[in-house]
Design a protein around this motif. Sequence first.
Motif, mmCIF file in Angstrom:
data_model
loop_
_atom_site.group_PDB
_atom_site.id
_atom_site.type_symbol
_atom_site.label_atom_id
_atom_site.label_comp_id
_atom_site.label_asym_id
_atom_site.label_seq_id
_atom_site.Cartn_x
_atom_site.Cartn_y
_atom_site.Cartn_z
ATOM 1 N N TYR A 107 0.592 -0.851 -0.375
ATOM 2 C CA TYR A 107 -0.240 0.064 -0.106
ATOM 3 C C TYR A 107 1.121 1.059 0.192
ATOM 4 O O TYR A 107 0.895 1.995 -0.683
ATOM 5 C CB TYR A 107 -0.422 0.286 1.145
ATOM 6 C CG TYR A 107 -2.686 0.943 1.369
ATOM 7 C CD1 TYR A 107 -3.587 0.496 0.741
ATOM 8 C CD2 TYR A 107 -2.060 1.760 1.763
ATOM 9 C CE1 TYR A 107 -4.255 1.521 0.484
ATOM 10 C CE2 TYR A 107 -2.875 2.851 0.925
ATOM 11 C CZ TYR A 107 -4.160 2.523 1.030
ATOM 12 O OH TYR A 107 -5.589 3.553 1.139
ATOM 13 N N HIS A 108 1.317 1.177 1.097
ATOM 14 C CA HIS A 108 2.934 2.203 0.751
ATOM 15 C C HIS A 108 3.663 2.365 -0.823
ATOM 16 O O HIS A 108 3.080 3.775 -0.853
ATOM 17 C CB HIS A 108 3.926 2.462 1.818
ATOM 18 C CG HIS A 108 3.158 2.183 3.195
ATOM 19 N ND1 HIS A 108 2.576 3.304 3.674
ATOM 20 C CD2 HIS A 108 3.792 1.994 4.613
ATOM 21 C CE1 HIS A 108 2.174 3.435 5.083
ATOM 22 N NE2 HIS A 108 2.912 2.856 5.852
ATOM 23 N N ILE A 109 4.348 1.791 -1.566
ATOM 24 C CA ILE A 109 4.486 1.443 -2.775
ATOM 25 C C ILE A 109 3.643 2.112 -3.289
ATOM 26 O O ILE A 109 4.037 3.258 -4.130
ATOM 27 C CB ILE A 109 5.299 0.347 -2.864
ATOM 28 C CG1 ILE A 109 6.307 -0.465 -2.033
ATOM 29 C CG2 ILE A 109 4.865 0.125 -4.160
ATOM 30 C CD1 ILE A 109 6.419 -1.785 -2.753
ATOM 31 N N HIS A 110 2.015 2.042 -3.408
ATOM 32 C CA HIS A 110 0.900 2.574 -4.200
ATOM 33 C C HIS A 110 1.422 4.024 -4.204
ATOM 34 O O HIS A 110 1.409 4.903 -5.230
ATOM 35 C CB HIS A 110 -0.179 2.257 -3.647
ATOM 36 C CG HIS A 110 -0.951 2.345 -4.047
ATOM 37 N ND1 HIS A 110 -2.364 1.637 -5.215
ATOM 38 C CD2 HIS A 110 -1.539 3.439 -5.807
ATOM 39 C CE1 HIS A 110 -3.268 2.279 -5.642
ATOM 40 N NE2 HIS A 110 -2.374 3.191 -6.398
ATOM 41 N N ALA A 111 1.183 4.287 -2.599
ATOM 42 C CA ALA A 111 1.221 5.827 -2.252
ATOM 43 C C ALA A 111 2.450 6.439 -3.261
ATOM 44 O O ALA A 111 2.444 7.730 -3.357
ATOM 45 C CB ALA A 111 1.187 6.078 -1.074
ATOM 46 N N LEU A 112 3.737 5.860 -2.963
ATOM 47 C CA LEU A 112 5.149 6.489 -2.971
ATOM 48 C C LEU A 112 4.741 7.097 -4.027
ATOM 49 O O LEU A 112 5.645 7.643 -4.192
ATOM 50 C CB LEU A 112 6.334 4.894 -2.180
ATOM 51 C CG LEU A 112 7.752 5.367 -2.634
ATOM 52 C CD1 LEU A 112 8.629 4.774 -1.487
ATOM 53 C CD2 LEU A 112 8.188 5.240 -4.044
ATOM 54 N N GLN A 113 4.747 5.722 -5.015
ATOM 55 C CA GLN A 113 4.470 6.295 -6.477
ATOM 56 C C GLN A 113 4.036 7.293 -7.283
ATOM 57 O O GLN A 113 3.891 7.296 -8.609
ATOM 58 C CB GLN A 113 4.958 4.660 -7.045
ATOM 59 C CG GLN A 113 5.998 3.728 -6.616
ATOM 60 C CD GLN A 113 5.350 2.200 -6.995
ATOM 61 O OE1 GLN A 113 4.502 1.925 -7.694
ATOM 62 N NE2 GLN A 113 6.859 1.735 -7.984
#
Length: 323
Positions: A107-113
């Motif tokens: 989920y964090h990767i989705h937000a980060l990208q």
Amino acid sequence: TLVFDYPTITEMVERVMALLFPDTEAAASESSSNQSDRPAFASTIVPIQPHGSRPPYFFVSGILGTVLDLQPLSQALDSEQPFYGLRSLGLDEAIPPYTTMEAIAAYHIHALQAVQSTGPYHLGGYSFGGKVAFEMAQQLQKQGARVASLTLIDIQRQVPAIEQTADQWSDIQYITELAKFYQGLVDQPLVLSPDDFSKAHDPLQVLQTALQTAGQTMTTLDLQRALAVYKANTQASAAYRPQPLKGIPVTLIRAETVGALGDYLPNAAQTDHDPTWGWQPLVDTLTVKTVPGNHFTLLRFPHVWTLAQTFSDTLHGQDLPSE
């Protein structure tokens, strides 16, 4: 994170009014805005300091999920260093938090990208957030993205004994353990006795009152969400078994003073036996550094100046301006 998401007084007042009085026109207006202007995905990215010419740094919050305690670190870094916090899902919205490290990281990767679509990425995390950042690096690497650096602050690889039975804890035990973390956060003893929670009709209200006495005011809704996030993060941490991570330089930064977090971190003798806190076998390159303070105070002034300098050396090999 409201301070960062709603930077003006007017925006903050409207948001607080919407939270306190959901039937008011302000709440209705915000709900309409959410439906028309905001995506269904609730971003966990908090732009603590989004400006600067250097590659952005993405830093995962500790087990309480809030990024407010990361603000001093951002302030102590060079003004050209963009610094984004990653908070826990469920703190600011009525969405159940994830209970596995893999799901939290994804989920964090989705937000980060949404902020930086391609690598190289600079990742870090404080305490529990260090394990999340480690898993994020794993997943990004599997996606073919380059992770340029990974910094873990005051976190061991092993699951501490106290956490191994977290899936069997009662609500009272979760609240009792949550109180320990808040006590470190507010940097003063909470007015609580061992029996306060077990004898109380509403143990969470007991914690709320103790926090208010210590100058940390939280609404009932905020504390309910904080407890849900703490439960989910604790369960995720207890179940997580990090796998080898190759080709990424990793830095472990430990607090000089041990013991502030009790049995959750290695004691002095255990640290002498393994200064890498279990991370060495999983990575190619590991640098271990120590900074002044304990698990909580290393993020506060004046100790955070040294932490920021260590960060800067790790990322850029450049000196920070003096305070």
